[in-house]
Design a protein around this motif. Structure first.
Motif, PDB file in Angstrom:
ATOM      1  N   ASN A  10      64.770 -13.635 -51.575  1.00 52.64           N
ATOM      2  CA  ASN A  10      65.762 -13.593 -52.638  1.00 52.64           C
ATOM      3  C   ASN A  10      66.367 -12.209 -52.845  1.00 52.64           C
ATOM      4  OD1 ASN A  10      67.009 -15.171 -54.849  1.00 52.64           O
ATOM      5  ND2 ASN A  10      65.958 -13.673 -56.144  1.00 52.64           N
ATOM      6  N   GLU A  11      65.534 -11.187 -52.781  1.00 53.21           N
ATOM      7  CA  GLU A  11      66.003  -9.813 -53.008  1.00 53.21           C
ATOM      8  C   GLU A  11      65.136  -8.870 -52.191  1.00 53.21           C
ATOM      9  OE1 GLU A  11      67.127  -6.784 -56.682  1.00 53.21           O
ATOM     10  OE2 GLU A  11      66.294  -8.748 -57.129  1.00 53.21           O
ATOM     11  N   LEU A  12      65.710  -7.720 -51.884  1.00 57.24           N
ATOM     12  CA  LEU A  12      65.060  -6.773 -50.994  1.00 57.24           C
ATOM     13  C   LEU A  12      65.346  -5.356 -51.452  1.00 57.24           C
ATOM     14  CD1 LEU A  12      63.865  -6.210 -48.072  1.00 57.24           C
ATOM     15  CD2 LEU A  12      66.176  -6.543 -47.251  1.00 57.24           C
ATOM     16  N   MET A  13      64.307  -4.537 -51.608  1.00 58.80           N
ATOM     17  CA  MET A  13      64.487  -3.113 -51.906  1.00 58.80           C
ATOM     18  C   MET A  13      63.940  -2.341 -50.713  1.00 58.80           C
ATOM     19  SD  MET A  13      65.376  -0.442 -53.535  1.00 58.80           S
ATOM     20  CE  MET A  13      65.839  -0.902 -55.181  1.00 58.80           C
ATOM     21  N   TYR A  14      64.853  -1.810 -49.906  1.00 61.07           N
ATOM     22  CA  TYR A  14      64.428  -1.113 -48.697  1.00 61.07           C
ATOM     23  C   TYR A  14      64.812   0.358 -48.688  1.00 61.07           C
ATOM     24  CZ  TYR A  14      69.280  -1.832 -47.309  1.00 61.07           C
ATOM     25  OH  TYR A  14      70.644  -1.844 -47.270  1.00 61.07           O
ATOM     26  N   ASN A  15      65.614   0.796 -49.648  1.00 68.29           N
ATOM     27  CA  ASN A  15      66.041   2.188 -49.672  1.00 68.29           C
ATOM     28  C   ASN A  15      66.194   2.672 -51.113  1.00 68.29           C
ATOM     29  OD1 ASN A  15      66.922   4.695 -48.844  1.00 68.29           O
ATOM     30  ND2 ASN A  15      68.980   4.040 -48.313  1.00 68.29           N
ATOM     31  N   PRO A  16      65.079   2.787 -51.837  1.00 70.98           N
ATOM     32  CA  PRO A  16      65.172   3.245 -53.231  1.00 70.98           C
ATOM     33  C   PRO A  16      65.607   4.714 -53.294  1.00 70.98           C
ATOM     34  CG  PRO A  16      62.885   3.121 -52.540  1.00 70.98           C
ATOM     35  CD  PRO A  16      63.699   2.558 -51.422  1.00 70.98           C
ATOM     36  N   ASP A  17      66.146   5.120 -54.440  1.00 67.33           N
ATOM     37  CA  ASP A  17      66.490   6.525 -54.633  1.00 67.33           C
ATOM     38  C   ASP A  17      65.237   7.370 -54.457  1.00 67.33           C
ATOM     39  OD1 ASP A  17      69.116   5.886 -55.197  1.00 67.33           O
ATOM     40  OD2 ASP A  17      68.805   5.836 -57.368  1.00 67.33           O
ATOM     41  N   THR A  21      58.359   5.968 -49.878  1.00 66.27           N
ATOM     42  CA  THR A  21      56.913   5.788 -49.778  1.00 66.27           C
ATOM     43  C   THR A  21      56.371   4.946 -50.929  1.00 66.27           C
ATOM     44  OG1 THR A  21      56.726   7.919 -48.669  1.00 66.27           O
ATOM     45  CG2 THR A  21      54.695   6.987 -49.571  1.00 66.27           C
ATOM     46  N   LYS A  22      55.774   3.817 -50.579  1.00 66.41           N
ATOM     47  CA  LYS A  22      55.130   2.876 -51.511  1.00 66.41           C
ATOM     48  C   LYS A  22      56.101   2.226 -52.497  1.00 66.41           C
ATOM     49  CE  LYS A  22      50.585   5.064 -51.435  1.00 66.41           C
ATOM     50  NZ  LYS A  22      49.466   5.519 -52.252  1.00 66.41           N
ATOM     51  N   ARG A  23      57.420   2.318 -52.267  1.00 68.06           N
ATOM     52  CA  ARG A  23      58.383   1.821 -53.255  1.00 68.06           C
ATOM     53  C   ARG A  23      59.250   0.677 -52.743  1.00 68.06           C
ATOM     54  NH1 ARG A  23      61.794   6.262 -54.752  1.00 68.06           N
ATOM     55  NH2 ARG A  23      62.495   4.923 -56.430  1.00 68.06           N
ATOM     56  N   GLU A  24      58.988   0.192 -51.537  1.00 63.52           N
ATOM     57  CA  GLU A  24      59.784  -0.895 -50.982  1.00 63.52           C
ATOM     58  C   GLU A  24      59.155  -2.237 -51.334  1.00 63.52           C
ATOM     59  OE1 GLU A  24      61.559   1.402 -47.135  1.00 63.52           O
ATOM     60  OE2 GLU A  24      59.580   0.545 -46.960  1.00 63.52           O
ATOM     61  N   TRP A  25      59.994  -3.259 -51.474  1.00 62.77           N
ATOM     62  CA  TRP A  25      59.477  -4.575 -51.826  1.00 62.77           C
ATOM     63  C   TRP A  25      60.457  -5.664 -51.425  1.00 62.77           C
ATOM     64  CZ3 TRP A  25      62.873  -6.740 -55.292  1.00 62.77           C
ATOM     65  CH2 TRP A  25      63.595  -5.872 -56.118  1.00 62.77           C
ATOM     66  N   ILE A  26      59.915  -6.880 -51.353  1.00 57.29           N
ATOM     67  CA  ILE A  26      60.692  -8.075 -51.044  1.00 57.29           C
ATOM     68  C   ILE A  26      60.359  -9.120 -52.099  1.00 57.29           C
ATOM     69  CG2 ILE A  26      61.046  -9.943 -49.377  1.00 57.29           C
ATOM     70  CD1 ILE A  26      60.232  -7.925 -47.181  1.00 57.29           C
ATOM     71  N   GLU A  27      61.390  -9.745 -52.658  1.00 50.23           N
ATOM     72  CA  GLU A  27      61.197 -10.814 -53.642  1.00 50.23           C
ATOM     73  C   GLU A  27      61.465 -12.155 -52.958  1.00 50.23           C
ATOM     74  OE1 GLU A  27      62.709 -10.966 -58.041  1.00 50.23           O
ATOM     75  OE2 GLU A  27      64.256 -11.801 -56.713  1.00 50.23           O
ATOM     76  N   LEU A  28      60.543 -13.090 -53.121  1.00 53.33           N
ATOM     77  CA  LEU A  28      60.680 -14.444 -52.589  1.00 53.33           C
ATOM     78  C   LEU A  28      60.863 -15.417 -53.741  1.00 53.33           C
ATOM     79  CD1 LEU A  28      57.731 -14.432 -50.014  1.00 53.33           C
ATOM     80  CD2 LEU A  28      60.115 -13.791 -49.619  1.00 53.33           C
ATOM     81  N   LYS A  29      61.582 -16.512 -53.472  1.00 55.62           N
ATOM     82  CA  LYS A  29      61.795 -17.530 -54.498  1.00 55.62           C
ATOM     83  C   LYS A  29      61.608 -18.915 -53.893  1.00 55.62           C
ATOM     84  CE  LYS A  29      65.013 -19.212 -57.975  1.00 55.62           C
ATOM     85  NZ  LYS A  29      66.305 -19.036 -58.626  1.00 55.62           N
TER      86      LYS A  29
END
Length: 124
Positions: A10-17, A21-29
């Motif tokens: 559903n959503e993807l965080m692959y390049n946070p400000d 390190t340790k801040r990437e995530w994937i949301e599934l629905k």
């Protein structure tokens, strides 16, 4: 994004400000009408990561319309998203910032979700 079943990426965080390190995530629905058991499922970002949550084995049942998060580090995710109350799975995924091929595999190693990304935004 391509999905072969009712559980979608559903959503993807692959390049946070700042540092990734340790801040990437994937949301599934779960967009289907029935619960989905994700025990023994895997997320592949170039390496297979089994979806695990030893502290909460009941989390493996994803209810209809439920969102779950696969985080590179659950503690870091929860510290950044203090209002989050859903199911979270700690992984060691590491996503590339400009392009990546990410697959979601069920317990039979059948691809049920796929992302081929070539983006520069922070969210997909």
């Amino acid at each position: 994004i391509h999905a072969n079943g009712p559980l979608i990426i559903n959503e993807l965080m692959y390049n946070p400000d700042g540092s990734d390190t340790k801040r990437e995530w994937i949301e599934l629905k779960n967009i289907g009408p029935s619960p989905i058991n994700i025990k023994d499922w895997r997320i592949n970002d170039g390496t297979n990561h089994q979806i695990k949550n030893d502290a909460h084995p009941e989390y493996f049942s994803v209810l209809p319309n439920e969102l779950i998060v696969l985080a590179s580090d659950a503690t870091t995710f929860l510290n950044a998203h203090t209002g989050f109350v859903g199911k979270i799975f700690d992984t060691v995924l590491s996503l590339k910032n400009t392009s990546d091929h990410i697959t979601l595999l069920d317990d039979k190693k059948i691809i049920v979700g796929l992302i081929n990304k070539a983006l520069k935004e922070s969210h997909l």
